[in-house]
Design a protein around this motif. Sequence first.
Motif, PDB file in Angstrom:
ATOM      1  N   GLU A 199      21.983  -4.633  -0.852  1.00 53.14           N
ATOM      2  CA  GLU A 199      20.466  -4.142  -1.176  1.00 53.14           C
ATOM      3  C   GLU A 199      20.138  -2.563  -0.830  1.00 53.14           C
ATOM      4  N   THR A 200      19.297  -2.081  -1.795  1.00 53.60           N
ATOM      5  CA  THR A 200      19.118  -0.716  -1.933  1.00 53.60           C
ATOM      6  C   THR A 200      17.420  -0.341  -2.384  1.00 53.60           C
ATOM      7  N   VAL A 201      17.033   0.398  -1.656  1.00 47.05           N
ATOM      8  CA  VAL A 201      15.657   0.721  -1.701  1.00 47.05           C
ATOM      9  C   VAL A 201      15.513   1.938  -2.419  1.00 47.05           C
ATOM     10  N   ILE A 202      14.963   2.048  -3.523  1.00 41.22           N
ATOM     11  CA  ILE A 202      14.784   3.303  -4.515  1.00 41.22           C
ATOM     12  C   ILE A 202      13.354   3.453  -4.952  1.00 41.22           C
ATOM     13  N   ASP A 203      13.049   4.614  -5.299  1.00 42.30           N
ATOM     14  CA  ASP A 203      11.812   4.840  -6.225  1.00 42.30           C
ATOM     15  C   ASP A 203      12.051   4.108  -7.541  1.00 42.30           C
ATOM     16  N   ARG A 204      10.764   3.666  -8.136  1.00 38.03           N
ATOM     17  CA  ARG A 204      11.020   2.923  -9.502  1.00 38.03           C
ATOM     18  C   ARG A 204      11.308   3.526 -10.511  1.00 38.03           C
ATOM     19  N   ASN A 205      11.159   4.768 -10.580  1.00 35.82           N
ATOM     20  CA  ASN A 205      11.515   5.573 -11.859  1.00 35.82           C
ATOM     21  C   ASN A 205      13.067   5.973 -11.799  1.00 35.82           C
TER      22      ASN A 205
ATOM     23  N   ASP B 159       8.644  -5.376  -5.216  1.00 35.02           N
ATOM     24  CA  ASP B 159       8.010  -4.218  -4.972  1.00 35.02           C
ATOM     25  C   ASP B 159       7.840  -4.082  -3.293  1.00 35.02           C
ATOM     26  N   VAL B 160       8.068  -2.816  -2.993  1.00 35.05           N
ATOM     27  CA  VAL B 160       7.869  -2.424  -1.381  1.00 35.05           C
ATOM     28  C   VAL B 160       6.583  -1.233  -1.491  1.00 35.05           C
ATOM     29  N   ARG B 161       5.922  -1.691  -0.525  1.00 32.92           N
ATOM     30  CA  ARG B 161       4.790  -0.752  -0.549  1.00 32.92           C
ATOM     31  C   ARG B 161       5.133   0.352   0.619  1.00 32.92           C
ATOM     32  N   THR B 162       5.857   0.429   1.637  1.00 32.82           N
ATOM     33  CA  THR B 162       6.296   1.541   2.415  1.00 32.82           C
ATOM     34  C   THR B 162       7.757   1.594   2.677  1.00 32.82           C
ATOM     35  N   LYS B 163       8.385   2.672   2.842  1.00 30.65           N
ATOM     36  CA  LYS B 163       9.635   2.807   3.490  1.00 30.65           C
ATOM     37  C   LYS B 163       9.669   3.647   4.464  1.00 30.65           C
ATOM     38  N   GLN B 164      10.775   3.553   5.466  1.00 29.31           N
ATOM     39  CA  GLN B 164      10.807   4.486   6.540  1.00 29.31           C
ATOM     40  C   GLN B 164      12.116   4.425   7.282  1.00 29.31           C
ATOM     41  N   ASN B 165      12.417   5.376   7.827  1.00 24.55           N
ATOM     42  CA  ASN B 165      13.820   5.419   8.397  1.00 24.55           C
ATOM     43  C   ASN B 165      15.068   4.882   7.856  1.00 24.55           C
ATOM     44  N   GLY B 166      15.252   5.372   6.644  1.00 27.72           N
ATOM     45  CA  GLY B 166      16.469   4.945   6.067  1.00 27.72           C
ATOM     46  C   GLY B 166      17.296   6.219   5.417  1.00 27.72           C
ATOM     47  N   ILE B 167      18.174   5.974   4.391  1.00 25.95           N
ATOM     48  CA  ILE B 167      18.934   6.919   3.589  1.00 25.95           C
ATOM     49  C   ILE B 167      18.232   6.719   2.389  1.00 25.95           C
ATOM     50  N   PHE B 168      17.426   8.052   1.920  1.00 25.41           N
ATOM     51  CA  PHE B 168      16.540   7.812   0.668  1.00 25.41           C
ATOM     52  C   PHE B 168      17.200   9.318   0.037  1.00 25.41           C
ATOM     53  N   ALA B 169      17.195   9.230  -1.236  1.00 27.23           N
ATOM     54  CA  ALA B 169      17.568  10.468  -2.092  1.00 27.23           C
ATOM     55  C   ALA B 169      16.312  11.429  -1.819  1.00 27.23           C
ATOM     56  N   LYS B 170      16.598  12.677  -1.749  1.00 27.72           N
ATOM     57  CA  LYS B 170      15.554  13.896  -1.696  1.00 27.72           C
ATOM     58  C   LYS B 170      14.628  13.831  -2.725  1.00 27.72           C
ATOM     59  N   ARG B 171      13.480  13.977  -2.773  1.00 32.39           N
ATOM     60  CA  ARG B 171      12.432  14.012  -3.749  1.00 32.39           C
ATOM     61  C   ARG B 171      12.514  15.527  -4.442  1.00 32.39           C
ATOM     62  N   LYS B 172      12.516  15.603  -5.684  1.00 37.21           N
ATOM     63  CA  LYS B 172      12.417  16.601  -6.438  1.00 37.21           C
ATOM     64  C   LYS B 172      11.224  17.094  -6.417  1.00 37.21           C
ATOM     65  N   ASN B 173      10.779  18.524  -6.157  1.00 35.08           N
ATOM     66  CA  ASN B 173       9.769  18.992  -6.251  1.00 35.08           C
ATOM     67  C   ASN B 173       9.620  20.432  -6.941  1.00 35.08           C
TER      68      ASN B 173
END
Length: 187
Positions: free
Chosen positions: A136-142, A164-178
């Motif tokens: 299982e992995t949680v990612i941004d849809r794009n 679909d997931v509404r929110t995510k918290q306290n995991g290992i997620f890729a840093k968002r590009k800004n």
Amino acid sequence: MFDFLDVYPWLLPVMIFFGRIFDVSLGTLRIIFVSKGERYIAPVIGFFEVFIWVVIISQILIRANDLVAYLSYAAGYASGNYVGILLEQRIAYGIILCRIYTQKNGMELVQILNKMNFGATMTHGKGSTNEVDIIETVIDRNQMRNLEATLTGFDANIFYVIEDVRTKQNGIFAKRKNILTRWRVGK
């Protein structure tokens, strides 16, 4: 405000058609943002959606008295649904959970996903014919296209489902590009 329509009455169906495309497309996006809990973006989109609709409907009630105007209203609505769906797919806004089932070594896939900065969790399961690894992995849809390419490259017979997931918290997620990251010190 729309006195030019008295001079050029052929513009009314065109205005109705394109106005409905914009209005319905915005409605589609508004619904998506409401379902994702975006309480600041959805009302702004809703404002413009209703503003365009009121302008169009007022011109229909004042000037439209022919079948062409009514058909352009309906065609604009249908086209707006189509354009709204295309926009939604293009934006790919939101978070998804991808549950992956493979008969290959799941730890290898977890390591590949970790190298892609995707957090992943693996469990073992019993499928209808064999043992399987469930990742299982949680990612941004794009980011789903990259993930799909990686999954099919790892295992041509891989099976996965997406939720679909509404929110995510306290995991290992890729840093968002800004847009500001290129000017920040240390980046």
